[in-house]
Design a protein around this motif. Structure first.
Motif, PDB file in Angstrom:
ATOM      1  N   LEU A   6      33.073 -46.467  60.080  1.00  0.00           N
ATOM      2  CA  LEU A   6      31.802 -45.780  59.915  1.00  0.00           C
ATOM      3  C   LEU A   6      30.740 -46.699  59.616  1.00  0.00           C
ATOM      4  CD1 LEU A   6      29.844 -43.474  58.793  1.00  0.00           C
ATOM      5  CD2 LEU A   6      30.993 -43.705  56.782  1.00  0.00           C
ATOM      6  N   LEU A   7      31.064 -47.902  58.892  1.00  0.00           N
ATOM      7  CA  LEU A   7      29.845 -48.658  58.960  1.00  0.00           C
ATOM      8  C   LEU A   7      29.669 -49.528  60.177  1.00  0.00           C
ATOM      9  CD1 LEU A   7      31.077 -50.170  55.249  1.00  0.00           C
ATOM     10  CD2 LEU A   7      28.971 -48.971  55.777  1.00  0.00           C
ATOM     11  N   VAL A   8      30.475 -49.810  60.997  1.00  0.00           N
ATOM     12  CA  VAL A   8      30.308 -50.502  62.166  1.00  0.00           C
ATOM     13  C   VAL A   8      29.337 -49.473  62.939  1.00  0.00           C
ATOM     14  CG1 VAL A   8      31.379 -51.059  64.241  1.00  0.00           C
ATOM     15  CG2 VAL A   8      32.144 -52.019  62.390  1.00  0.00           C
ATOM     16  N   ARG A  31      27.557 -56.754  50.988  1.00  0.00           N
ATOM     17  CA  ARG A  31      28.571 -57.245  50.375  1.00  0.00           C
ATOM     18  C   ARG A  31      29.780 -56.245  50.504  1.00  0.00           C
ATOM     19  NH1 ARG A  31      27.903 -61.232  45.829  1.00  0.00           N
ATOM     20  NH2 ARG A  31      30.046 -60.442  45.372  1.00  0.00           N
ATOM     21  N   ALA A  32      30.016 -55.750  51.684  1.00  0.00           N
ATOM     22  CA  ALA A  32      30.948 -54.482  52.067  1.00  0.00           C
ATOM     23  C   ALA A  32      32.168 -55.019  51.986  1.00  0.00           C
ATOM     24  CB  ALA A  32      30.585 -53.912  53.476  1.00  0.00           C
ATOM     25  N   GLU A  33      32.410 -56.407  52.138  1.00  0.00           N
ATOM     26  CA  GLU A  33      33.988 -56.823  51.996  1.00  0.00           C
ATOM     27  C   GLU A  33      34.440 -56.494  50.432  1.00  0.00           C
ATOM     28  OE1 GLU A  33      31.241 -60.354  50.439  1.00  0.00           O
ATOM     29  OE2 GLU A  33      31.011 -58.736  51.931  1.00  0.00           O
ATOM     30  N   ILE A  34      33.639 -56.408  49.475  1.00  0.00           N
ATOM     31  CA  ILE A  34      33.908 -55.996  48.110  1.00  0.00           C
ATOM     32  C   ILE A  34      34.107 -54.596  48.018  1.00  0.00           C
ATOM     33  CG2 ILE A  34      33.177 -55.689  45.497  1.00  0.00           C
ATOM     34  CD1 ILE A  34      31.773 -58.485  46.384  1.00  0.00           C
ATOM     35  N   TRP A  35      33.167 -53.594  48.353  1.00  0.00           N
ATOM     36  CA  TRP A  35      33.195 -52.153  47.873  1.00  0.00           C
ATOM     37  C   TRP A  35      33.826 -51.415  49.187  1.00  0.00           C
ATOM     38  CZ3 TRP A  35      30.230 -49.851  51.489  1.00  0.00           C
ATOM     39  CH2 TRP A  35      28.713 -50.330  51.798  1.00  0.00           C
ATOM     40  N   ALA A  36      33.779 -52.090  50.298  1.00  0.00           N
ATOM     41  CA  ALA A  36      34.552 -51.185  51.215  1.00  0.00           C
ATOM     42  C   ALA A  36      35.985 -52.098  51.964  1.00  0.00           C
ATOM     43  CB  ALA A  36      33.689 -51.026  52.585  1.00  0.00           C
ATOM     44  N   LYS A  37      36.155 -53.134  51.307  1.00  0.00           N
ATOM     45  CA  LYS A  37      37.409 -53.901  51.609  1.00  0.00           C
ATOM     46  C   LYS A  37      37.518 -54.247  53.185  1.00  0.00           C
ATOM     47  CE  LYS A  37      39.395 -52.839  47.700  1.00  0.00           C
ATOM     48  NZ  LYS A  37      38.066 -52.904  46.678  1.00  0.00           N
ATOM     49  N   LEU A  99      34.061 -42.998  49.905  1.00  0.00           N
ATOM     50  CA  LEU A  99      32.887 -42.684  49.352  1.00  0.00           C
ATOM     51  C   LEU A  99      32.029 -43.810  49.477  1.00  0.00           C
ATOM     52  CD1 LEU A  99      31.486 -40.836  47.544  1.00  0.00           C
ATOM     53  CD2 LEU A  99      32.538 -41.680  45.753  1.00  0.00           C
ATOM     54  N   ASN A 100      32.190 -44.981  49.187  1.00  0.00           N
ATOM     55  CA  ASN A 100      31.381 -46.162  49.191  1.00  0.00           C
ATOM     56  C   ASN A 100      30.427 -46.313  50.572  1.00  0.00           C
ATOM     57  OD1 ASN A 100      31.307 -47.136  46.466  1.00  0.00           O
ATOM     58  ND2 ASN A 100      33.146 -48.168  46.923  1.00  0.00           N
ATOM     59  N   ALA A 101      31.339 -46.280  51.481  1.00  0.00           N
ATOM     60  CA  ALA A 101      30.881 -46.381  52.945  1.00  0.00           C
ATOM     61  C   ALA A 101      29.909 -45.054  53.464  1.00  0.00           C
ATOM     62  CB  ALA A 101      32.055 -46.333  53.988  1.00  0.00           C
TER      63      ALA A 101
END
Length: 197
Positions: A6-8, A31-37, A99-101
């Protein structure tokens, strides 16, 4: 993988076209590495997979005194997939990464669509809390006490998330954010994308 996908798709779409390192840099700045792993390698994998699935197109460009670079652009299928992933992430409970994404890409939906899917999440959380309350009132005597405490923790999370979702629905109803069906929305991107649809 769905959150990464989704983010990509979202970043490529919002950019009107992007190289892999641009997608990675943008997501790192969020900071997606934190909230989207999201891991850097998974970004490149998601780009290649999305291109193979017809969600993105690939255009080779000469590199700056180096190897060729690949420019990715979203296809019509890719944009449709992105919207469906946002909808799914909003209504699906127990998946905080998705949900975060979805919240990161929320303005990709029309206002009515966003409200409807947030309200679906509200209804699901309310139903789950009713079931949890029944279970806590009449627990299986064989269930260890510490597992019952775990259920209390989950119910606390669900109550907090329910209040947040109700608040988001209210803010959306009152006009928060510029949504996809409104002038100046994120979804308004350069016309050249239609060539790749």
């Amino acid at each position: 993988m769905s959150a990464t996908k989704l983010l990509v798709l979202g970043v490529v779409h919002l950019s009107g076209g992007a190289h892999g390192y641009q997608v990675r840099s943008e997501l790192q700045s969020w900071r997606a590495e934190i909230w989207a792993k999201i891991k850097p390698g998974s970004i490149y994998h998601a780009l290649k997979k999305a291109a193979a699935d017809g969600l993105l197109t690939e255009h080779a460009e000469p590199g700056n005194s180096g190897p060729e670079r690949v420019l990715y652009r979203a296809t019509a299928r890719g944009r449709d997939e992105m919207v469906e992933l946002v909808r799914d992430g909003l209504r699906r409970t127990h998946d905080p990464t998705m949900l975060n994404a979805s919240i990161a890409m929320l303005p990709m939906l029309t206002r009515a669509d966003a409200i409807a899917h947030v309200n679906e999440r509200v209804a699901r959380l309310e139903a789950e809390l009713v079931e949890q309350a029944k279970w806590r009132e009449h627990p299986n005597p064989d269930t260890p006490e510490h597992v019952r405490d775990q259920a209390e923790l989950w119910a606390g999370h669900a109550r907090t998330e329910l209040e947040w979702a109700k608040s988001l629905s209210k803010r959306l109803s009152e006009g928060a954010y510029t949504m996809a069906d409104e002038p100046g929305s994120w979804r308004t991107v350069p016309d050249h994308l239609t060539m790749d649809s």
